[in-house]
Design a protein around this motif. Structure first.
Motif, PDB file in Angstrom:
ATOM      1  N   VAL A  74       0.849  -1.191   0.000  1.00  0.00           N
ATOM      2  CA  VAL A  74       0.000   0.000   0.000  1.00  0.00           C
ATOM      3  C   VAL A  74       0.886   1.242   0.000  1.00  0.00           C
ATOM      4  CG1 VAL A  74      -1.763   1.279   1.256  1.00  0.00           C
ATOM      5  CG2 VAL A  74      -1.808  -1.223   1.241  1.00  0.00           C
ATOM      6  N   SER A  75       0.594   2.178  -0.880  1.00  0.00           N
ATOM      7  CA  SER A  75       1.375   3.416  -0.942  1.00  0.00           C
ATOM      8  C   SER A  75       0.925   4.355   0.172  1.00  0.00           C
ATOM      9  CB  SER A  75       1.191   4.094  -2.313  1.00  0.00           C
ATOM     10  OG  SER A  75       1.660   3.251  -3.345  1.00  0.00           O
ATOM     11  N   LEU A  76       1.829   4.666   1.080  1.00  0.00           N
ATOM     12  CA  LEU A  76       1.532   5.553   2.207  1.00  0.00           C
ATOM     13  C   LEU A  76       2.436   6.773   2.156  1.00  0.00           C
ATOM     14  CD1 LEU A  76       1.214   2.953   5.111  1.00  0.00           C
ATOM     15  CD2 LEU A  76      -0.620   3.963   3.769  1.00  0.00           C
ATOM     16  N   THR A  77       1.859   7.921   2.374  1.00  0.00           N
ATOM     17  CA  THR A  77       2.642   9.160   2.433  1.00  0.00           C
ATOM     18  C   THR A  77       2.928   9.512   3.883  1.00  0.00           C
ATOM     19  OG1 THR A  77       0.702  10.585   2.540  1.00  0.00           O
ATOM     20  CG2 THR A  77       1.489   9.968   0.341  1.00  0.00           C
ATOM     21  N   SER A  78       3.735  10.529   4.071  1.00  0.00           N
ATOM     22  CA  SER A  78       4.019  10.998   5.428  1.00  0.00           C
ATOM     23  C   SER A  78       2.740  11.437   6.131  1.00  0.00           C
ATOM     24  CB  SER A  78       5.009  12.177   5.393  1.00  0.00           C
ATOM     25  OG  SER A  78       6.252  11.769   4.874  1.00  0.00           O
ATOM     26  N   GLN A  79       1.787  11.993   5.343  1.00  0.00           N
ATOM     27  CA  GLN A  79       0.526  12.414   5.946  1.00  0.00           C
ATOM     28  C   GLN A  79      -0.242  11.232   6.523  1.00  0.00           C
ATOM     29  OE1 GLN A  79       1.794  13.486   3.157  1.00  0.00           O
ATOM     30  NE2 GLN A  79       1.165  15.570   2.592  1.00  0.00           N
ATOM     31  N   HIS A  80      -0.172  10.071   5.872  1.00  0.00           N
ATOM     32  CA  HIS A  80      -0.845   8.885   6.395  1.00  0.00           C
ATOM     33  C   HIS A  80      -0.275   8.515   7.765  1.00  0.00           C
ATOM     34  CE1 HIS A  80      -1.969   8.079   2.074  1.00  0.00           C
ATOM     35  NE2 HIS A  80      -3.119   7.807   2.673  1.00  0.00           N
ATOM     36  N   TYR A  81       1.068   8.532   7.869  1.00  0.00           N
ATOM     37  CA  TYR A  81       1.690   8.162   9.140  1.00  0.00           C
ATOM     38  C   TYR A  81       1.372   9.179  10.228  1.00  0.00           C
ATOM     39  CZ  TYR A  81       4.260   4.322   7.023  1.00  0.00           C
ATOM     40  OH  TYR A  81       4.590   3.148   6.401  1.00  0.00           O
ATOM     41  N   GLN A  82       1.364  10.459   9.864  1.00  0.00           N
ATOM     42  CA  GLN A  82       1.031  11.484  10.853  1.00  0.00           C
ATOM     43  C   GLN A  82      -0.406  11.309  11.350  1.00  0.00           C
ATOM     44  OE1 GLN A  82       3.038  13.835  12.223  1.00  0.00           O
ATOM     45  NE2 GLN A  82       4.691  12.814  11.132  1.00  0.00           N
ATOM     46  N   LYS A  83      -1.325  10.989  10.446  1.00  0.00           N
ATOM     47  CA  LYS A  83      -2.718  10.801  10.840  1.00  0.00           C
ATOM     48  C   LYS A  83      -2.873   9.564  11.716  1.00  0.00           C
ATOM     49  CE  LYS A  83      -7.369  11.108   8.880  1.00  0.00           C
ATOM     50  NZ  LYS A  83      -8.167  11.197   7.629  1.00  0.00           N
ATOM     51  N   ALA A  84      -2.136   8.504  11.382  1.00  0.00           N
ATOM     52  CA  ALA A  84      -2.182   7.295  12.204  1.00  0.00           C
ATOM     53  C   ALA A  84      -1.652   7.580  13.611  1.00  0.00           C
ATOM     54  CB  ALA A  84      -1.369   6.180  11.547  1.00  0.00           C
ATOM     55  N   MET A  85      -0.579   8.374  13.691  1.00  0.00           N
ATOM     56  CA  MET A  85      -0.045   8.745  14.997  1.00  0.00           C
ATOM     57  C   MET A  85      -1.065   9.543  15.800  1.00  0.00           C
ATOM     58  SD  MET A  85       3.838   9.812  13.873  1.00  0.00           S
ATOM     59  CE  MET A  85       4.130  10.632  15.426  1.00  0.00           C
ATOM     60  N   LYS A  86      -1.821  10.406  15.102  1.00  0.00           N
ATOM     61  CA  LYS A  86      -2.840  11.205  15.795  1.00  0.00           C
ATOM     62  C   LYS A  86      -3.926  10.301  16.379  1.00  0.00           C
ATOM     63  CE  LYS A  86      -3.958  15.127  14.018  1.00  0.00           C
ATOM     64  NZ  LYS A  86      -4.542  16.203  13.168  1.00  0.00           N
ATOM     65  N   TYR A  87      -4.352   9.287  15.609  1.00  0.00           N
ATOM     66  CA  TYR A  87      -5.345   8.352  16.128  1.00  0.00           C
ATOM     67  C   TYR A  87      -4.814   7.642  17.379  1.00  0.00           C
ATOM     68  CZ  TYR A  87      -8.468   8.728  12.070  1.00  0.00           C
ATOM     69  OH  TYR A  87      -9.347   9.180  11.118  1.00  0.00           O
ATOM     70  N   CYS A  88      -3.542   7.296  17.360  1.00  0.00           N
ATOM     71  CA  CYS A  88      -2.944   6.644  18.528  1.00  0.00           C
ATOM     72  C   CYS A  88      -2.919   7.585  19.727  1.00  0.00           C
ATOM     73  CB  CYS A  88      -1.528   6.160  18.198  1.00  0.00           C
ATOM     74  SG  CYS A  88      -1.483   4.786  17.009  1.00  0.00           S
ATOM     75  N   LYS A  89      -2.669   8.863  19.466  1.00  0.00           N
ATOM     76  CA  LYS A  89      -2.704   9.853  20.546  1.00  0.00           C
ATOM     77  C   LYS A  89      -4.105   9.940  21.134  1.00  0.00           C
ATOM     78  CE  LYS A  89       1.553  11.624  20.462  1.00  0.00           C
ATOM     79  NZ  LYS A  89       2.448  11.654  21.639  1.00  0.00           N
ATOM     80  N   TYR A  90      -5.119   9.946  20.251  1.00  0.00           N
ATOM     81  CA  TYR A  90      -6.500   9.990  20.721  1.00  0.00           C
ATOM     82  C   TYR A  90      -6.803   8.778  21.601  1.00  0.00           C
ATOM     83  CZ  TYR A  90      -7.347  13.512  17.070  1.00  0.00           C
ATOM     84  OH  TYR A  90      -7.309  14.629  16.272  1.00  0.00           O
ATOM     85  N   ALA A  91      -6.334   7.617  21.156  1.00  0.00           N
ATOM     86  CA  ALA A  91      -6.575   6.395  21.916  1.00  0.00           C
ATOM     87  C   ALA A  91      -5.920   6.476  23.290  1.00  0.00           C
ATOM     88  CB  ALA A  91      -6.047   5.185  21.135  1.00  0.00           C
ATOM     89  N   SER A  92      -4.684   6.992  23.323  1.00  0.00           N
ATOM     90  CA  SER A  92      -3.970   7.131  24.597  1.00  0.00           C
ATOM     91  C   SER A  92      -4.708   8.060  25.547  1.00  0.00           C
ATOM     92  CB  SER A  92      -2.550   7.662  24.338  1.00  0.00           C
ATOM     93  OG  SER A  92      -1.871   7.889  25.553  1.00  0.00           O
ATOM     94  N   SER A  93      -5.207   9.164  25.004  1.00  0.00           N
ATOM     95  CA  SER A  93      -5.956  10.093  25.842  1.00  0.00           C
ATOM     96  C   SER A  93      -7.255   9.468  26.342  1.00  0.00           C
ATOM     97  CB  SER A  93      -6.259  11.375  25.058  1.00  0.00           C
ATOM     98  OG  SER A  93      -6.947  12.306  25.849  1.00  0.00           O
TER      99      SER A  93
END
Length: 322
Positions: free
Chosen positions: A276-295
């Motif tokens: 799957v072709s992923l850009t830096s924006q995809h990884y940043q968005k995935a990290m944000k979801y993980c932050k939401y989960a942590s909170s």
């Protein structure tokens, strides 16, 4: 630390509810208070930053924000990504509490206050950019519901629980006429509202006899059970370092030039993960979801945590979180 109690100029009264919300949270949740004050600052500068009264007020508010940052070593204050996750989760907690009380037909001033405060907190989320579609729908619904219940109680009528259709919304103001704050502390004498503490929030469950969703029906929220998702076995992606989010530059804010610093890693870079072709924006968005989960886990909200983790997995697996 002392609350912010600088007299509010008359022409800046549109920000008074954000100041009051901040004052209500300074001892309960300093992160919420900080971002409410920051939003009030942004709004105030859009209204007036040239008159002597406004400049005196704005400088005092900037100093107070800087003092909060110096006195509180909280990552959610110094890191906007963590701060956004904190604010979104807290706003949803308040919204779900009010929605639960509403659907159970427990109508009182605290329900009006909770819906109204949720609307204010969803406003504050615009600090971080354009809100997601579900946040925007929740914001409109919370403000409308506060106006509707407030008007019913004022007229001695019994509100209808849950969302209404188009006919039910006609004639209501977009915002309720809440008691106007007075004095330097932004409180109305003789009026006492108590927002529910975070530990008292409970997600509303399904109930019978509800009105069919109309144009003001809230979108799917974390109270819904997340779908079962079985991610395929994937090779572990190479670790990536995330850029630090920009810090608030209040000098630039005063000059009306405050914009997030550009991210040098954002661009046309494409990363391949499991075909799957992923850009830096995809990884940043995935990290944000993980932050939401942590909170969410900090509030013991497992459903929201699971939902956001599944979105992160789906995003890096398929390239889409929908």
């Amino acid at each position: 630390m002392a609350s912010f109690n600088v007299p509010l100029p008359h022409n800046l009264k549109p920000i008074q509810h954000y100041l009051k919300t901040a004052a209500e949270h300074e001892k309960r949740d300093i992160v919420v208070a900080y971002y409410c004050l920051l939003h009030a600052l942004q709004r105030a500068m859009e209204i007036d930053k040239k008159s002597p009264e406004a400049r005196t007020f704005l400088v005092a508010l900037m100093d107070h924000l800087e003092k909060i940052k110096k006195e509180h070593d909280d990552e959610a204050i110094h890191n906007e990504v963590v701060g956004q996750a904190h604010m979104e989760n807290y706003a949803l907690k308040v919204f779900l509490y009010a929605d639960n009380e509403d659907r159970a037909s427990r109508f009182n001033k605290n329900v009006v206050k909770s819906f109204y405060t949720a609307g204010m907190l969803f406003d504050v989320l615009t600090n971080f950019g354009e809100p997601a579609e579900d946040i925007e729908k929740n914001r409109k619904y919370a403000k409308w519901k506060a106006a509707y219940i407030h008007k019913c109680l004022k007229n001695g009528e019994t509100p209808l629980p849950g969302p209404l259709g188009e006919d039910g919304e006609e004639g209501f103001d977009p915002m309720p006429q809440m008691p106007q704050p007075g004095g330097s502390s932004y409180d109305q004498p003789g009026t006492s509202y108590s927002a529910p503490p975070p530990t008292s929030f409970s997600a509303p469950g399904p109930s019978s006899g509800l009105q069919p969703p109309g144009v003001h029906a809230p979108p799917t929220t974390p109270m819904d059970s997340p779908p079962v998702y079985e991610p395929p076995s994937l090779p572990k992606p190479a670790p990536r370092s995330s850029p630090q989010p920009p810090k608030h530059d209040f000098t630039a804010v005063a000059n009306n030039n405050w914009e997030p610093a550009p991210n040098p890693e954002k661009g046309s870079e494409v990363i391949f993960s499991a075909g799957v072709s992923l850009t830096s924006q995809h990884y940043q968005k995935a990290m944000k979801y993980c932050k939401y989960a942590s909170s969410a886990l900090q509030y013991e909200d497992s459903k929201t945590a699971i939902d956001n983790l599944q979105k992160a997995l789906r995003l890096i697996t398929t390239g889409s979180d929908s």
